[in-house]
Design a protein around this motif. Structure first.
Motif, PDB file in Angstrom:
ATOM      1  N   GLY A 181     -42.861   3.012   8.178  1.00 22.60           N
ATOM      2  CA  GLY A 181     -43.521   1.461   8.332  1.00 22.60           C
ATOM      3  C   GLY A 181     -44.202   0.456   9.602  1.00 22.60           C
ATOM      4  O   GLY A 181     -43.787  -0.716   9.946  1.00 22.60           O
ATOM      5  N   ILE A 182     -44.203   1.101  11.037  1.00 19.09           N
ATOM      6  CA  ILE A 182     -45.197   0.665  11.631  1.00 19.09           C
ATOM      7  C   ILE A 182     -45.824   1.602  12.614  1.00 19.09           C
ATOM      8  O   ILE A 182     -46.362   2.487  12.199  1.00 19.09           O
ATOM      9  N   PHE A 183     -47.200   0.687  12.819  1.00 16.06           N
ATOM     10  CA  PHE A 183     -48.219   0.594  12.571  1.00 16.06           C
ATOM     11  C   PHE A 183     -48.726   0.596  14.265  1.00 16.06           C
ATOM     12  O   PHE A 183     -48.613  -0.509  14.608  1.00 16.06           O
ATOM     13  N   VAL A 184     -49.301   1.560  15.734  1.00 17.67           N
ATOM     14  CA  VAL A 184     -49.415   0.897  16.744  1.00 17.67           C
ATOM     15  C   VAL A 184     -51.400   1.822  17.054  1.00 17.67           C
ATOM     16  O   VAL A 184     -51.586   1.961  16.551  1.00 17.67           O
ATOM     17  N   ALA A 185     -51.375   0.456  17.949  1.00 18.11           N
ATOM     18  CA  ALA A 185     -52.686   0.556  18.334  1.00 18.11           C
ATOM     19  C   ALA A 185     -52.368   0.695  20.159  1.00 18.11           C
ATOM     20  O   ALA A 185     -51.823  -0.161  20.395  1.00 18.11           O
ATOM     21  N   THR A 186     -53.309   1.043  20.604  1.00 17.03           N
ATOM     22  CA  THR A 186     -53.186   0.984  22.322  1.00 17.03           C
ATOM     23  C   THR A 186     -54.566  -0.172  22.364  1.00 17.03           C
ATOM     24  O   THR A 186     -55.177  -0.990  22.021  1.00 17.03           O
ATOM     25  N   LYS A 187     -54.084  -0.750  23.750  1.00 15.77           N
ATOM     26  CA  LYS A 187     -54.957  -1.701  24.262  1.00 15.77           C
ATOM     27  C   LYS A 187     -56.764  -1.420  24.481  1.00 15.77           C
ATOM     28  O   LYS A 187     -57.728  -2.420  23.938  1.00 15.77           O
ATOM     29  N   GLU A 188     -56.847  -0.253  24.831  1.00 13.15           N
ATOM     30  CA  GLU A 188     -58.306   0.846  24.720  1.00 13.15           C
ATOM     31  C   GLU A 188     -58.837   0.125  23.638  1.00 13.15           C
ATOM     32  O   GLU A 188     -60.171  -0.170  23.788  1.00 13.15           O
ATOM     33  N   LEU A 242     -43.717 -11.345   4.004  1.00 14.41           N
ATOM     34  CA  LEU A 242     -44.362 -11.494   3.597  1.00 14.41           C
ATOM     35  C   LEU A 242     -44.856 -10.409   2.316  1.00 14.41           C
ATOM     36  O   LEU A 242     -44.533  -9.279   2.378  1.00 14.41           O
ATOM     37  N   SER A 243     -45.767 -11.605   1.556  1.00 12.81           N
ATOM     38  CA  SER A 243     -45.773 -10.482   0.319  1.00 12.81           C
ATOM     39  C   SER A 243     -46.931  -9.933   1.006  1.00 12.81           C
ATOM     40  O   SER A 243     -47.758 -10.051   2.165  1.00 12.81           O
ATOM     41  N   VAL A 244     -47.577  -8.817  -0.542  1.00 13.49           N
ATOM     42  CA  VAL A 244     -48.571  -8.188   0.336  1.00 13.49           C
ATOM     43  C   VAL A 244     -50.299  -8.853   1.146  1.00 13.49           C
ATOM     44  O   VAL A 244     -50.857  -8.587   2.025  1.00 13.49           O
ATOM     45  N   GLY A 245     -50.499  -9.879   0.147  1.00 15.29           N
ATOM     46  CA  GLY A 245     -51.959 -11.399   0.699  1.00 15.29           C
ATOM     47  C   GLY A 245     -51.775 -11.623   2.190  1.00 15.29           C
ATOM     48  O   GLY A 245     -52.308 -12.319   2.792  1.00 15.29           O
ATOM     49  N   ALA A 246     -50.379 -12.336   2.251  1.00 13.55           N
ATOM     50  CA  ALA A 246     -49.736 -13.141   3.096  1.00 13.55           C
ATOM     51  C   ALA A 246     -49.588 -11.861   4.090  1.00 13.55           C
ATOM     52  O   ALA A 246     -49.984 -12.777   5.720  1.00 13.55           O
ATOM     53  N   ALA A 285     -45.922  -1.261   2.607  1.00 17.15           N
ATOM     54  CA  ALA A 285     -46.195  -0.708   3.892  1.00 17.15           C
ATOM     55  C   ALA A 285     -47.572   0.150   3.642  1.00 17.15           C
ATOM     56  O   ALA A 285     -49.298   0.612   4.419  1.00 17.15           O
ATOM     57  N   ASN A 286     -47.646   0.702   2.018  1.00 19.32           N
ATOM     58  CA  ASN A 286     -48.894   1.132   1.248  1.00 19.32           C
ATOM     59  C   ASN A 286     -50.343   0.529   1.714  1.00 19.32           C
ATOM     60  O   ASN A 286     -51.494   0.689   2.001  1.00 19.32           O
ATOM     61  N   SER A 287     -49.791  -0.633   1.575  1.00 18.94           N
ATOM     62  CA  SER A 287     -51.399  -1.528   0.831  1.00 18.94           C
ATOM     63  C   SER A 287     -51.602  -2.412   2.152  1.00 18.94           C
ATOM     64  O   SER A 287     -52.757  -2.194   2.268  1.00 18.94           O
ATOM     65  N   PHE A 288     -50.548  -2.370   2.950  1.00 21.48           N
ATOM     66  CA  PHE A 288     -50.782  -2.941   5.151  1.00 21.48           C
ATOM     67  C   PHE A 288     -51.591  -1.683   4.507  1.00 21.48           C
ATOM     68  O   PHE A 288     -52.734  -2.149   5.993  1.00 21.48           O
ATOM     69  N   ALA A 289     -51.261  -0.356   5.083  1.00 20.81           N
ATOM     70  CA  ALA A 289     -52.533   0.481   5.632  1.00 20.81           C
ATOM     71  C   ALA A 289     -53.600   0.584   4.812  1.00 20.81           C
ATOM     72  O   ALA A 289     -54.748   0.691   5.356  1.00 20.81           O
ATOM     73  N   SER A 290     -53.718   0.764   4.101  1.00 17.19           N
ATOM     74  CA  SER A 290     -54.797   0.274   2.976  1.00 17.19           C
ATOM     75  C   SER A 290     -55.937  -0.751   4.070  1.00 17.19           C
ATOM     76  O   SER A 290     -57.287  -0.177   3.690  1.00 17.19           O
ATOM     77  N   HIS A 291     -55.470  -1.444   3.491  1.00 24.81           N
ATOM     78  CA  HIS A 291     -56.603  -2.635   4.176  1.00 24.81           C
ATOM     79  C   HIS A 291     -56.788  -2.108   5.480  1.00 24.81           C
ATOM     80  O   HIS A 291     -57.954  -2.973   6.680  1.00 24.81           O
TER      81      HIS A 291
END
Length: 711
Positions: free
Chosen positions: A686-693, A619-623, A665-671
């Motif tokens: 290039g991988i971002f992680v979040a826990t369920k809690e 995807l592009s940055v906006g997409a 990756a940089n634009s996504f992290a900024s968003h």
């Protein structure tokens, strides 16, 4: 006084008729017994007392010495000949079935040579037929009546064999057959079929073959081989297989040409098991594969990416003592590249050099492609230096492949040195593809000034601008915000005959999304309107607040259907970017939904028991930002419905090594920071992680009211 009487003795013997080019199993015993007879003249000298005329005895008819020795030549010499013959390989024969007839080396019976004083006239007549340009069949047939000598068997065969164009061969063959001066033999059909094969006229060849069957004319090995190879050249693989099976049922044993051709047919048809079965069956009958057959096997396994199959080919060649030639090495190298084995390809290339063979342009091009795909920049550059040191042959394709490899890897300095080397060489001056590769390198690196200078140099050198070069330059100037230069390049390219394609239109769409001022956007839109008027109409439609969703859906479907498959997703990405730039976020979500609905984003969402992930690498940055927001909305609804959630959530943007995905990756992290989302950068780029809690707590605060029981 004694006189010397000489008696001539004729001794007949049959020497062994051997041919080292054929396997022993392909020789009929009858051909050995019916070999050509040679004569030896033996002179016998004896001393006798001379007799007077009165004392001369009357001549009586007694057997000559040659007749007395004839039984000896037919027994002793023939028995000695049998000991010279090599012992054939033992082959199991089914006693319940008759023995198959095997063709001998001499597939076509040859008549004994005799000088024909009419050859010169007939060849001149054939040259006249070849050089003449006949408008219709009647004119050609009228000239045939001027043949200098009667069209008997030998004369007709000579003229038929000298004709070059398949149309004239076919008409002359029909004319000779209509005369009905002699029975048409197999050799006439074979000569005519070979000429038709050059013209890829399989239908005519098949008609002639069926005519032979109908008239009782024997189809020999050459006939079947010509039919099968012509079907292969015409990509009629089913027909080739049909005639091969028909040949096998008649009892004829295929030769090396037919075996190699039918192996290639099975290979291109994707019938790997049939290829191996036929190969083993042919070897069992005594056929020794040549380099061409092994090249076919290597190509088949290479297209399938089967490394074990490639190793099997190499082992078979070694076991049969078949030395690969350059063509075989080229095929195996390409196979190694498809199988993703750059290290083994390098070892195979070194083995080729050790065998004493010199690589050609195709060899080096295949190896450069393998190194470029594996991103082995060091090995590729070492290979280039070795090419120059050893003065190996280099052509445009090889130079351009090296330049494209430098563009993919980002080797700007090395590409400039290679480009200068092309300019200095007298044979491979930079062409349109060479300049395009350099424009791609400068465009990927954001070197707008160098790209414009190279473009002017390209025009001065008289090199034709192509659509790919125009696209690279437009992309580079768009990123540099040099809109006026972009318009100049686009107008000049159109004047030089460049026809915009979907890739160029997608590039103009992406530049429109980057434009900060409405004035620049209007300039780019004017260029896009000249390339694709319907696309501009749709852009105006989606930015209008009054346009309904159903209208957007119908027009979106029309635009996507008229776009090439590889450009559909980039189109949708750019349209989403334009909507976000115009603050039309809801329209951007609608376009993302439509893109998912029409299958433009497969693999966007992935779910397992332990984790759910969002893959935005294509995807592009906006997409990508729109997809993240849409994902959060979906998760909020799931939490509201109190459905089960996994323990881990992932968002993948990729590492940004590809030239079109740099900065995602940089634009996504900024968003993510702007949204204050609980996603953290993983150890892997290039991988971002979040826990369920953490995610549920954030969703509760972001999308109230939510049920907190899922926390």
């Amino acid at each position: 006084m004694a006189t010397v009487l000489s008696t001539a003795i004729d001794v007949c013997f049959n020497p062994q008729n051997s041919d080292t080019k054929k396997h022993g199993l392909f020789l009929k015993p009858s051909s050995l017994r019916q070999s050509r007879t040679r004569k030896l003249n033996i002179s016998c000298n004896s001393l006798k007392q001379p007799k007077t005329l009165e004392e001369e005895e009357p001549i009586t008819k007694t057997p000559s010495l040659s007749e007395q020795l004839k039984p000896l030549s037919a027994t002793t010499l023939r028995q000695e000949q049998t000991h010279v013959l090599s012992k054939p390989k033992s082959v199991w024969v089914n006693p319940t079935r008759p023995k198959r007839s095997v063709l001998s080396l001499q597939r076509q019976k040859r008549s004994s040579y005799s000088y024909n004083p009419q050859i010169k006239d007939l060849r001149a007549f054939a040259m006249k037929l070849n050089s003449s340009d006949f408008t219709d069949k009647s004119e050609f047939l009228s000239v045939l009546d001027e043949i200098p000598h009667p069209p008997n068997r030998d004369n007709s065969l000579l003229v038929l064999n000298c004709l070059r164009q398949w149309q004239k061969t076919h008409m002359f063959f029909g004319w000779v057959k209509s005369k009905n001066l002699f029975p048409m033999e197999t050799i006439f059909y074979n000569v005519a079929m070979k000429s038709l094969r050059f013209g890829k006229q399989f239908q005519l060849i098949e008609e002639m073959a069926l005519e032979m069957v109908k008239d009782g004319v024997e189809l020999d090995n050459i006939t079947y081989s010509t039919i099968i190879t012509c079907a292969k050249r015409c990509n009629l693989y089913d027909k080739a297989i049909e005639w091969f099976e028909r040949m096998y049922k008649t009892g004829l044993m295929p030769d090396e040409v037919t075996y190699s051709a039918i192996l290639d047919v099975y290979s291109k048809s994707g019938k790997v098991e049939e290829v191996l079965s036929l190969y083993e069956r042919a070897v069992a009958t005594g056929w020794k594969p040549d380099a061409i057959a092994f090249s076919v096997l290597g190509k088949m396994f290479g297209e399938a990416g089967d490394y074990d199959g490639i190793r099997y080919v190499l082992q078979e060649m070694k076991s049969m003592d078949v030395k690969p030639n350059v063509v075989v090495y080229n095929t195996l190298l390409e196979a190694m590249g498809r199988a993703g084995k750059p290290g083994l390809a390098r070892s195979l290339f070194n083995e080729m050099l050790e065998s004493g063979l010199t690589p050609n342009e195709k060899t080096l091009t295949a190896l450069v492609k393998i190194y470029g795909k594996a991103r082995w920049a060091k090995d590729a550059l070492q290979l280039w230096e070795e090419m120059k040191a050893k003065k190996w042959p280099m052509d445009f394709i090889l130079y351009n492949t090296l330049l494209n490899m430098c563009a993919d890897i980002g080797l700007e300095e090395e590409a400039e040195r290679l480009f200068d080397d092309m300019k200095e060489s007298g044979q491979c001056k930079p062409d349109s593809f060479s300049y395009t590769a350099m424009l791609n390198i400068y465009g990927s690196g954001g070197k707008a000034e160098k790209a414009m200078k190279l473009f002017e140099e390209m025009l001065e050198a008289g090199v034709q601008v192509n659509v790919m070069g125009c696209t690279c330059l437009v992309q580079c100037l768009g990123k540099a915000k040099r809109i006026d230069d972009l318009v100049y390049v686009f107008d000049l390219s159109i004047q030089r005959g460049v026809k915009p394609d979907d890739r160029l239109c997608g590039c103009l769409l992406s530049v429109m999304a980057l434009c900060e001022s409405s004035e620049d956007a209007e300039k780019v839109m004017a260029c896009l309107e000249r390339a694709n008027e319907k696309l501009v109409t749709f852009v105006k439609l989606i930015v209008d607040d009054k346009t309904e969703f159903e209208t957007v859906k119908e027009e979106f479907k029309i635009v996507i259907n008229e776009t090439q498959v590889e450009a559909r997703r980039p189109f949708c990405n750019c349209l989403i970017d334009i909507c976000r730039g115009k603050k039309r976020h809801e329209r951007a979500h609608e376009l993302l939904y439509l893109g998912t609905l029409f299958g433009l984003y497969p693999g966007l969402h992935n779910k397992t028991i332990k984790e759910w992930s969002l893959d935005v690498r294509s995807l592009s940055v906006g997409a990508a930002e729109t997809a993240l927001e849409e994902w959060m909305r979906t998760l909020a609804n799931i939490v509201r419905r109190q459905e089960a959630l996994p323990e881990v959530f992932l968002a993948q943007t990729g590492t940004g090594t590809h030239r079109f995905s740099q900065g995602l990756a940089n634009s996504f992290a900024s968003h993510l920071q702007q949204l204050a989302a609980p996603f953290r950068q993983s150890d892997k780029a290039g991988i971002f992680v979040a826990t369920k809690e953490d995610l549920v707590l954030w969703l509760e605060s972001k999308f109230p009211p939510l049920v907190a029981s899922q926390a």
